[in-house]
Write an enzyme that holds these catalytic residues in place. Structure first.
Site, PDB file in Angstrom:
ATOM      1  N   TYR A  98       0.821  -1.212   0.000  1.00  0.00           N
ATOM      2  CA  TYR A  98       0.000   0.000   0.000  1.00  0.00           C
ATOM      3  C   TYR A  98       0.857   1.265   0.000  1.00  0.00           C
ATOM      4  O   TYR A  98       0.426   2.291  -0.540  1.00  0.00           O
ATOM      5  CB  TYR A  98      -0.996  -0.023   1.175  1.00  0.00           C
ATOM      6  CG  TYR A  98      -2.098  -1.017   0.902  1.00  0.00           C
ATOM      7  CD1 TYR A  98      -3.143  -0.713   0.040  1.00  0.00           C
ATOM      8  CD2 TYR A  98      -2.054  -2.291   1.460  1.00  0.00           C
ATOM      9  CE1 TYR A  98      -4.128  -1.645  -0.257  1.00  0.00           C
ATOM     10  CE2 TYR A  98      -3.035  -3.239   1.176  1.00  0.00           C
ATOM     11  CZ  TYR A  98      -4.067  -2.899   0.317  1.00  0.00           C
ATOM     12  OH  TYR A  98      -5.040  -3.832   0.011  1.00  0.00           O
TER      13      TYR A  98
ATOM     14  N   ASN B 213     -12.306   2.704  -5.897  1.00  0.00           N
ATOM     15  CA  ASN B 213     -10.900   3.098  -5.955  1.00  0.00           C
ATOM     16  C   ASN B 213     -10.471   3.753  -4.652  1.00  0.00           C
ATOM     17  O   ASN B 213     -11.251   4.441  -4.003  1.00  0.00           O
ATOM     18  CB  ASN B 213     -10.661   4.055  -7.121  1.00  0.00           C
ATOM     19  CG  ASN B 213     -10.983   3.403  -8.448  1.00  0.00           C
ATOM     20  OD1 ASN B 213     -11.070   2.188  -8.529  1.00  0.00           O
ATOM     21  ND2 ASN B 213     -11.172   4.201  -9.485  1.00  0.00           N
TER      22      ASN B 213
ATOM     23  N   ASP C 223      -7.655   5.728  -4.633  1.00  0.00           N
ATOM     24  CA  ASP C 223      -6.591   6.642  -5.044  1.00  0.00           C
ATOM     25  C   ASP C 223      -6.861   8.123  -4.824  1.00  0.00           C
ATOM     26  O   ASP C 223      -5.957   8.952  -4.971  1.00  0.00           O
ATOM     27  CB  ASP C 223      -6.227   6.396  -6.526  1.00  0.00           C
ATOM     28  CG  ASP C 223      -7.441   6.514  -7.471  1.00  0.00           C
ATOM     29  OD1 ASP C 223      -8.365   7.295  -7.190  1.00  0.00           O
ATOM     30  OD2 ASP C 223      -7.438   5.814  -8.511  1.00  0.00           O
TER      31      ASP C 223
ATOM     32  N   HIS D 110     -14.345   1.146  -0.673  1.00  0.00           N
ATOM     33  CA  HIS D 110     -13.189   0.316  -0.318  1.00  0.00           C
ATOM     34  C   HIS D 110     -12.132   1.096   0.454  1.00  0.00           C
ATOM     35  O   HIS D 110     -10.978   0.677   0.529  1.00  0.00           O
ATOM     36  CB  HIS D 110     -12.570  -0.309  -1.569  1.00  0.00           C
ATOM     37  CG  HIS D 110     -13.422  -1.389  -2.173  1.00  0.00           C
ATOM     38  ND1 HIS D 110     -13.188  -1.946  -3.410  1.00  0.00           N
ATOM     39  CD2 HIS D 110     -14.521  -2.023  -1.688  1.00  0.00           C
ATOM     40  CE1 HIS D 110     -14.110  -2.885  -3.666  1.00  0.00           C
ATOM     41  NE2 HIS D 110     -14.936  -2.936  -2.647  1.00  0.00           N
TER      42      HIS D 110
ATOM     43  N   CYS E  58      -0.638   4.648  16.923  1.00  0.00           N
ATOM     44  CA  CYS E  58      -1.897   5.393  16.804  1.00  0.00           C
ATOM     45  C   CYS E  58      -1.773   6.689  17.606  1.00  0.00           C
ATOM     46  O   CYS E  58      -1.410   6.654  18.782  1.00  0.00           O
ATOM     47  CB  CYS E  58      -3.046   4.540  17.328  1.00  0.00           C
ATOM     48  SG  CYS E  58      -4.590   5.460  17.541  1.00  0.00           S
TER      49      CYS E  58
ATOM     50  N   CYS F  77      -4.484   6.214  20.826  1.00  0.00           N
ATOM     51  CA  CYS F  77      -4.293   5.267  21.941  1.00  0.00           C
ATOM     52  C   CYS F  77      -2.839   4.816  22.088  1.00  0.00           C
ATOM     53  O   CYS F  77      -2.494   4.158  23.061  1.00  0.00           O
ATOM     54  CB  CYS F  77      -5.206   4.048  21.795  1.00  0.00           C
ATOM     55  SG  CYS F  77      -4.682   2.903  20.496  1.00  0.00           S
TER      56      CYS F  77
ATOM     57  N   GLY G 211     -15.473   1.620 -15.770  1.00  0.00           N
ATOM     58  CA  GLY G 211     -14.149   1.042 -15.549  1.00  0.00           C
ATOM     59  C   GLY G 211     -14.072   0.018 -14.442  1.00  0.00           C
ATOM     60  O   GLY G 211     -13.117   0.012 -13.667  1.00  0.00           O
TER      61      GLY G 211
ATOM     62  N   ASN H 259     -16.955   1.094 -20.308  1.00  0.00           N
ATOM     63  CA  ASN H 259     -15.780   0.275 -19.983  1.00  0.00           C
ATOM     64  C   ASN H 259     -14.972   0.039 -21.258  1.00  0.00           C
ATOM     65  O   ASN H 259     -15.502   0.121 -22.368  1.00  0.00           O
ATOM     66  CB  ASN H 259     -16.234  -1.076 -19.389  1.00  0.00           C
ATOM     67  CG  ASN H 259     -15.208  -1.680 -18.462  1.00  0.00           C
ATOM     68  OD1 ASN H 259     -14.684  -0.996 -17.584  1.00  0.00           O
ATOM     69  ND2 ASN H 259     -14.909  -2.956 -18.636  1.00  0.00           N
ATOM     70  N   LEU H 260     -13.706  -0.310 -21.069  1.00  0.00           N
ATOM     71  CA  LEU H 260     -12.840  -0.571 -22.226  1.00  0.00           C
ATOM     72  C   LEU H 260     -13.450  -1.642 -23.131  1.00  0.00           C
ATOM     73  O   LEU H 260     -13.534  -1.479 -24.340  1.00  0.00           O
ATOM     74  CB  LEU H 260     -11.460  -1.004 -21.721  1.00  0.00           C
ATOM     75  CG  LEU H 260     -10.332  -1.041 -22.732  1.00  0.00           C
ATOM     76  CD1 LEU H 260     -10.128   0.303 -23.408  1.00  0.00           C
ATOM     77  CD2 LEU H 260      -9.039  -1.491 -22.040  1.00  0.00           C
TER      78      LEU H 260
END
Ligand code: OAD
Length: 246
Positions: free
Chosen positions: A53, A89, A91, A106, A133, A136, A172, A198-199
């Protein structure tokens, strides 16, 4: 004018250099889902998952939205009704293009989440197993993204939107991941007109009333132009009932 709900997936960001998951050069041909996108994978090897990530977070920070993201922002600004973007996505490119109220089902690469106390905060570019964190103090932090086996975010709100959608567009996305792949059926049951952009036709293209194929940077602006021209024609006809609508 009607409510528009738009679902987006990796294909809308492909031309921004973000890569997709299931195309020939997709991320899932290079990494195992079990290793980097499941709670079990994170428990086994959190360092590997953070690395996966971190690379994507840095790439997303450098990426720029393309004509498809910008066209959806224009639709939000100019359509005479609500336009909600629901994205798979992580991003952040819809926001970079100026879109508002995007539902990140997501999660987001830009977010960090504490597994100890559920506190959320902006993720540093490089997350690691030692990151504490700020609330905490536990070093149990993870990217604030949804993994396989977890429940996507905002599901109740999305269900409500689909129930009142007049137009549902899917942009997409391969239609291979649920629950997003079932949104078209929910929208159809609610009476919405449905379109896939879509493609290539996706695995679930047959569920849509209309399918438009091509690069997102071309088909999405063209669709938005059509939608806005139709709305302008409808408004002009309302203002002047004698004027023929072409
Ligand atoms: P996929 O990689 O499964 O599908 C991307 C779709 O975009 C494919 O149908 C491509 O044909 C299409 N595509 C590629 N380039 C395009 C372009 N320039 N213009 C238009 N379309 C293009 O990605 P998603 O459907 O987004 O979840 O994947 C859904 C979820 O699976 C992701 O959110 C992720 C992944 O595993 C998690 O990690 C939980």
């Amino acid at each position: 004018m009607g409510n528009i709900v738009i679902l987006t997936g990796a294909g809308i960001s492909a031309e921004s250099g973000m890569g997709t998951f299931r195309d020939a050069d997709g991320l899932w041909t290079q990494y195992s889902i079990e290793d980097v996108a499941t709670p079990g994978g994170f428990a086994r090897n959190p360092g590997l998952v953070h690395d996966f990530y971190n690379i994507r977070r840095i790439r997303a920070a450098e990426a720029q939205p393309n004509a498809a993201h910008r066209a959806l922002t224009r639709l939000q600004a100019e359509w005479p009704g609500p336009v909600t973007i629901v994205t798979q996505n992580v991003d952040g490119l819809h926001e970079k293009a100026g879109s508002d109220g995007v539902l990140h089902m997501h999660g987001e690469l830009a977010g960090a989440l504490c597994q100890g106390c559920d506190h959320r905060w902006p993720a540093p570019p490089d997350m690691s197993v030692t990151l504490a964190c700020p609330s905490c103090g536990a070093a149990r932090t993870r990217p604030d993204v949804v993994w396989f086996g977890e429940i996507p975010y905002h599901m109740a709100e999305i269900a409500g939107l689909l129930d009142s959608a007049d137009i549902f567009a899917s942009v997409g996305t391969s239609g291979q991941v649920y629950p997003a792949a079932a949104f078209v059926q929910q929208a159809r049951e609610a009476g919405a007109h449905t379109i896939e952009l879509n493609l290539d036709p996706s695995d679930i293209a047959h569920d849509f009333d209309e399918v438009s194929t091509g690069l997102a940077s071309q088909v999405v602006p063209a669709w938005v132009d059509d939608m806005l021209a139709g709305a302008a024609g409808g408004q002009a006809a309302q203002a002047d009932p004698e004027r023929p609508v072409t």
